[in-house]
Every structure is written in C-alpha cells, then in structure tokens.
Design an enzyme around this catalytic site. Structure first.
Site, short mmCIF file in Angstrom:
data_model
loop_
_atom_site.label_atom_id
_atom_site.label_comp_id
_atom_site.label_asym_id
_atom_site.label_seq_id
_atom_site.Cartn_x
_atom_site.Cartn_y
_atom_site.Cartn_z
N ALA A 2 11.54 15.80 14.19
CA ALA A 2 10.73 14.84 13.31
C ALA A 2 11.46 14.05 14.82
O ALA A 2 12.21 13.70 15.55
CB ALA A 2 11.04 13.69 12.51
N HIS A 3 10.68 12.81 15.06
CA HIS A 3 10.24 11.36 15.71
C HIS A 3 11.92 11.11 15.53
O HIS A 3 12.86 10.51 14.88
CB HIS A 3 9.24 10.82 15.97
CG HIS A 3 9.25 10.24 14.61
ND1 HIS A 3 7.98 9.06 14.52
CD2 HIS A 3 9.50 9.84 13.41
CE1 HIS A 3 7.73 9.11 13.12
NE2 HIS A 3 8.39 9.54 12.02
N ASN A 4 12.81 10.86 17.22
CA ASN A 4 13.57 9.67 16.82
C ASN A 4 14.49 10.05 16.59
O ASN A 4 15.49 9.48 16.81
CB ASN A 4 13.75 8.48 16.69
CG ASN A 4 12.60 7.70 17.17
OD1 ASN A 4 11.09 7.62 16.69
ND2 ASN A 4 12.28 6.65 18.27
#
Lengths: 342, 342, 342
Positions: free
Chosen positions: B240-242
């Site tokens: 997922a993001h980051n």
C-alpha cells in the site's frame, strides 16, 4: 428464439408435468422468475420459491413432489442444475464467434495457426508458436516464443503467457492471467543478499482446464509446473513453480500453493487457503476456506484451520475457543474452592 | 553444449570426486536425475536420492560423505544450491537477448533510451521517460510520463507503471505488475460518502529488486513508497501507499502490507500474511504464513498466528487448542468430583 | 504556484492563527514538514510533531489548542484531513488532462464517444460501446462489445472489461482490473468432471466507485453483479458472480467475496477477509482483517476471527488462547491435588 416445454424436455431427456406448449425465450433465477423464462430448482433451500415463481418453466428433479399447486410447467430431469447449464451453454454458444486474425495482431516467425481461429487486435505472438483450430485469442494478449496451444481454447484479453509453455485443448484462460513467470527461487548468500535461481522449466496446462482472472502460474525451475485435465482455478490464485494439480480438482479464489506441492485429483479446495512448499495432498481431499496446510494430507481427508486438521475436530475445538472466558471462570472457581479447603 | 566435471569444477571452484571427464549438457532434479545431466544435493532430506540417481554429475557440500557407493561424479562445493543456481544462470543467459525497438512501440516526447535495449511490440511509453542501458521491456507494457528506469532492468509483458515512478538497476518486474496506482485513501464525510484523497507521491524501486506477477505497489499520498535494494517480492502481493520495505527482505505470495508500514531489512515473510497500517517491523524478523500483524515487531522476532505472537508460544497454544475438547472434559470431571464432595 | 495562508483559509472556510501572509507551493507530512509546504494534523498520535514541524502552514481542528509554541501558521478547519484532501485534489486536477483519441486506438462499429474524452494508445474497444463525456481511458486497455461507460470516468492502462458491462459516472478503475470475467460456476457430473455453467449475466458498477489495481469482479450467471454507488474497493479483491455490494461500503485489499453474497451499505471490511457464498451482510457492519465469514451478519455488528464472531468476545477468547499452556498447568495442578486427596 423460443422453445416450448416439450422441445426442451426432449432436448434434456426429461418429463413434462403441466402445459407442454408453454414457451420461453430467456432464463431467470427461481426467486426472480419472470414469465417467458425458464428457471431451475436444485438446492432444496430454494424449494419454497417454486410455488410463487412466475417463471413459465421450471426444471426439477425426477423425485420432486410439489407440496402446493405450482403454476409453472415443470420439466423433471436427472440433474436440474446440469440441465440448466446445458441450456445456458446452448444459448451462449448461439452467438456467432468472431473469426480471423486482426490486422494489428503481430505474429512472430514460424507461427502455425489452425482453421477457424480468431486473434484479436494488438495480440503479440512470439516465434515458433502453434495455435490449434477454433482457438479464440482476444485483444492485447501476449504469447511468448515456442508456446503451443491446442484446439478450441479460449484466451481472453490481457493474458500473458511466457515462452515455452504448453496449453491443451478446450482450455479457458481469463483476462490478466500470467502463465510461466519465473518461480520464486533465490539462493541466500553470505552477504545477506539473494541470488536469483534461473527458472528454466515451463508450465503445462492440460485439456479442459479453466483459469480465472488474474491468477498466476509460475514456470518450473526445472521440468514443468503441471495443471492436469479438467482442473478449475478461480481468480487471483497463486500456483508456484513445480506444483502439480491433479485431474478435476477445483480451487476457489485467492488460494496460494507454494513450490513443488503435488495436489491430488478430485479435490475441492476453498478460497484463501495456503499451502506450504513440497507437500503431497491426496485425492478427494476437501479443504475449508482460509485453511493453512503445513503437512501432507491423505486421500479423502476433510480439513480446516491454520494449521489445518480434521474439520470435525476443528469445529469442536473452535466451539470451546469461543467459550474460553467462561471455561477459565470455571477453572478459577475450582481453584478458589480448592484454596478455601486447604 | 557439453561441459565436463573438470570444467564445471573449475568454474565453481569445487573439487571433483569420481570421473572428471564425464560430461553433461542439461540439468535435472536429484530425484529425477537423468544421464547427461547435472544435479545437486542441498536439502539433507533428499540425501537418499543420491545413491540411486542417474544424474552424471551431482553437486554436494564439501563435508558430504556418502554412506553407500555413488555412481555419479561428485563436485564438492561451498554451497551446492548457489553453485547450481550459478550454472542455471549461465545457461539461461546463453540465449541471445532480443534487442531493438519494435516499430509498433509508441514512445512519447523526450524519451531517452540507453544502448543495447529491447522494447517490444505495442509498448506504450509516456513523455520524459528515461530507460537505461541493456533494459528489456516486453510487449503490451505501459510506462507513464516522467518514469526513470536504470540499467539492465527487465520488464515483462503487460506491466503497468504509472507516472513519475523510479525503477533502479537490475530490477526484474513480471507480467501484470502494477506500480504506482493510487493509494487507498478516502476521507469519510458527514453524508456517509468518502472523498478521494489525491495521491501525489510516487513509488521508488531500488536496485536488484524482483517483483512477481500481478503484484501491486501503490504510489504514496505524499513522498514515496519505497522498495529497498535487493528486496524479492513474490506474486499477487499488495504493497500500500507510503510503505517502505528494507533491503534484502523476502516476501512470499499474496501477502498484504497496509499503508505506511515500515518493514526492516533481511526479513523473511511468509505467504498470505497481513499487516495493519502504520506498523514498524524490525530487521531480521521472520513471520509465518497467514500471520496477522497488528502491532510493531522488534528485530529478530519469529512470529506466527493472527494476531501474531512469538511462534514457539503460538505452537504450544495451538497444541492445546486442538486438545480443547479433552481439556474441557477434564475440567468437567473435576467439577463433578467437587460437586459430589460438597 | 503559491498560495498564502489567507487565501487557503478562505478556500477551506477556515480561521488563520499566525502570519496570514506566509505562502506555500507544495505539501508535506507533518513528521517531515518542510518550509514552503502545507501539512495537516488529524490523528492525535501525531500531535507532538506539530511543535517541531518546519511546515509553513498546518491544518488543525477548530478545537486544537497548542501545548507549546508552534512556528507554523495554523489554519483551523472542521476536518483537517478532508481539508487537506481538498487541496491535494485541487493540486492534482491542476495538471492538464490529456484529450483526444490516439491514432492507434481501435474502435469497433457503432461506438459513441462524448466530448472532451481521452482514449490512449492501443486501447481496443468493441462494437456498440458508449463512452460518456470527459472519460479518460489509458493505453492498452480492452473494452468488450456493448459496454456503456458514463461521464467523467477514468480507466487506467491495462484494464479489461468484458462485453455488456455497465460503468457509471465518475468511476475510477485502476490498472489490471478485470470486470466481467466468467463467474466460477461448474456443475459436477457423474464422471468426476465438471461442466461449465455459462455465465450470461453482466456487471454493473454504479457512480463514484473506485476499484483498485488487479481487482477482479466476475459477471453474474444470470442478472448482474452489482457494485453500488460510492463503493471503494482496494487492490487484488475478488468479487464473485451475483454479488451485490451496498452504497459507500469500503473494502481493503485481498478480500474475497464468494458468489451471491449481498453486502450492505456503509460497511468497513478489512483486508484478506473471506466470505462464504450466499450470505447476507447488514449495513454498517465492521469486519476485522483476515476474518472468515460463514454466516449472515446483522446490521452494525463488529466481528473478527475465522469463523468470525463479535470482535470483543474474539479478543477475550484470544487472550486465553495465548495463555492456554498456563491454563493447562493450572488444570493439571488441580488434578494432581485431587488425586492426592482421593
């Protein structure tokens, strides 16, 4: 196109009960039956719908005895679900299939194509590929060098098949499937890095296999990853290198099978199941969804849990897991009494 | 092409035991060894195969001492698996790589390509993209604007890289991988609807990373999702993001990592593991398949279960989970006795 | 482009606290705040970062009261996360969208396209397709016959939509998504083989739905698989045939929903959750990651575990699961005492 109950009954080797001249042109679910449609009753849980259903014809089992009057004409058959599937199949095949090779398709050197095939727009096919008669290959699909595809196989758009894989007859491969990507093999080295192990094997998909959207089947390190005749794989399944899946085994979505597992024939495997590597799973095994398989499994076992064991025992243990807080209270009460006594 | 045991031994810095003139031209697994092939013995569980193996040459560890006569010529090396991988690598690299830019590839404005590259049919590349020397980009792949790709990276067919992502040197990306899709960020609103949070960051893939088929790595909301040097990701993984994944960490298929997790270096993470968001996982952590990680994890921990805890403890608890029905019977027996006493 | 605190405050209907003339041109996370950027504080866990943050402007809630001096200019708003999302949205929309139909896109017969649309390179669109105004369809995407797409929808590269599916307005579909592949329906036959059940339904995606990369949504056997207005699906999710997902329900990555499940509105479903077939899940249900759902779930329930039950109870049971070895010792101690007494 319309079919009468009599015509359908003949087609399905059934027996009409009710008006044999009533006709249908479409399909419906029994709980949403509409006039002019045919429906079916397979699951007894749905039996109550038959009395209010507005479907014109309903397929039922030979031994079905209505408890109330049924408005629909019934056709009694051996297996209503299979009979319904037969009709859906005839219907869906009545649409003319596309044929020809799209002018934007790119075929490599020495590609042999059979008769009556369709190759869609922007399909890219490598060198030395053979494609059998009546195959359908949809747009934006990529097929590597030295791939062989049998007759009557259907490959949907956006499928990617790596070099040297073998696809049998009447295989269906849905969009986003990747066949023959490198197996996940890395040799640990002394500096904590990993050295890739080249994967020089291939994937063999036998006849009548269906592979769901975005499923991945890795090529073998050596030899072949093999999906035997009649296997049905749902979407988003992972099949690692050197796995073999036996005939007519059915696997639900998002299950993952680690390297070198050998799964038997006629197994039914639920969704999100995970298999550790190098396991031998017998024939006719049934595995509940989300199970984690860490050991070999014998023929005919029914298992559940992570790590999985006999499903009947798992369910019993789980009942007590749910009651653990109360069980602990009972233990504490005994301890309290014991303390008071001594 | 044929190699003698002597030649291979020299190449692998090994020691021949047996006929140094015996030659091989292919590979086999020890349990399926065929004449004219080389095999290896790494896992002691497979040691018994060595005595019956028909492989002509078998790689073994320096301290391997046969318990029975072995027909094959042995080559003793430091690490038979790594040595075998070296040979597979040499073999697989002996095939000539494709070069050139296919005439159907579509390159945007200001695309810079290095020397000795291959760009396949129907590849679509956006504006301001840089592609390093010796890169291979296979058919039907899409690369967005402002993407940079280092040297010697290999991107298979049907990969989709969104704009502004960075790919290092010697990265391997298998078919169906999606890099840089929007992170899953939605702000709840008062009317029960969700407002999309624009994801304006990117993804950075460092050198020597391998990414398996159909894995997805989302772009950061702000900043970067980072896959550090030497990381190996299997198929169908969600990042997922980051998220940040530390150097040389290896993750098996179908694992999912929620937003903003920071995973350390040299971890080994099994398949179908799930991580909640915003966790910090230390270095050298080992996580069993199907674990659910809800809390931070310290360096060197070995964990299992969902929610996960120390694997040794989990296994003990699970043994008693399996025996819960019997344990409850023992509790009931004590209660019965207690009742009779009072 | 630069915006002052005063301008932003007006835009967001907020209140400036500090220097209203300070200006920003970019964004940062509060823990990494840089001069010239705007940041936000939503999660109280991050509150301590505000005192050291170098961000020039920070969005906070109206009732935020600093415990120490803050260097940044604060803008007080109703919901800092939503306000920040609004700014990100304005920023991301400030980039000029591509328009026009690429000359390599292939459109079938009778395709109707709205105004202000973009269709990228190598997109393949079937016959009788309608595409609304302001749609963006990126490269290497395939859209089957008889598909309708509403206005302002965005389809990224490498998406595959099968024939006859319906996509609403303002829908976002990320790369690798497959919509409308055949549901997994096979009728068992007497010879252990399975007969495919033709899937003649479709998929309906309503307005404002977002679908993450490599997610698969199968077409219905009969009727429609339906994703209601405002639903947000993360990556690698499996939605089987005839499923219906209610309005504004949010589902995290790698969850799998079996055939004919009806999931209510406003649910929040974690990652890697599995649903058995034919279940009815109420509204406002919350399901923890990795749960296994085997039964219907009522409105507003909060569940966990596999099989899942009330999350509060699950956590209590799990606490004792972890302590099972000690509990067994206590049981043994009582048994020992009992034995000594008798």
């Amino acid at each position: 196109m319309q079919y009468s109950a009599e015509e359908l009954s003949e087609l399905l080797n059934g027996m009409v009960e009710g008006d044999p001249t009533v006709a249908v042109s479409s399909f419906s679910k029994i709980e949403e039956g509409r006039p002019g449609t045919i429906s079916f009753l397979a699951n007894p849980k749905y039996a109550h719908y038959i009395y209010g259903s507005k479907a014109s014809i309903i397929l039922v089992e030979h031994d079905f005895i209505p408890q109330e009057p049924v408005k629909a004409t019934l056709i009694k058959v051996d297996n209503p679900y299979v009979a319904f599937a037969t009709l859906l199949d005839i219907y869906s095949k009545s649409f003319r299939k596309k044929t020809g090779i799209d002018k934007t398709a790119i075929l490599g050197a020495n590609v042999k194509t059979g008769t009556d095939i369709f190759i869609g727009a922007n399909v890219v096919i490598g060198d030395n590929v053979t494609i059998g008669d009546k195959c359908q290959i949809a747009a934006n699909t990529t097929i590597g060098d030295n791939v062989n595809i049998g007759n009557s196989s259907e490959i949907f758009s956006g499928v990617h098949i790596y070099h040297s894989c073998e696809i049998g007859d009447s295989v269906t491969i849905h969009s986003g499937v990747v066949i023959g990507a490198d197996g996940f093999g890395f040799a640990p080295q002394q500096n904590d890095e990993f050295k890739k192990v080249a994967q020089i094997g291939n994937v063999i998909i036998e006849d009548h296999v269906e592979i769901g959207a975005n499923t991945t089947i890795d090529r073998a390190t050596l030899g072949s990853t093999i999906i035997r005749k009649g296997v049905k794989l749902d979407n988003l399944i992972q099949v690692a290198h050197n796995v073999e899946i036996g005939e007519n085994t059915v696997i639900a979505s998002q299950t993952g099978i680690s390297g070198s597992c050998k799964i038997g024939a006629n197994c039914m495997i639920g969704g999100q199941v995970g298999f550790a590597g190098h396991l031998k799973i017998g024939n006719n095994v049934r595995i509940a969804a989300q199970a984690g398989i860490g050991n070999n499994v014998k023929d005919n076992e029914v298992i559940m849990g992570s790590p999985a064991f006999y499903a009947g025992d798992y369910k019993k243990s789980y009942v007590f897991f749910r009651r653990l807080p109360q069980l602990v209270k009972r233990l504490e009460k005994l301890e309290e009494k014991d303390k008071n006594k001594s």
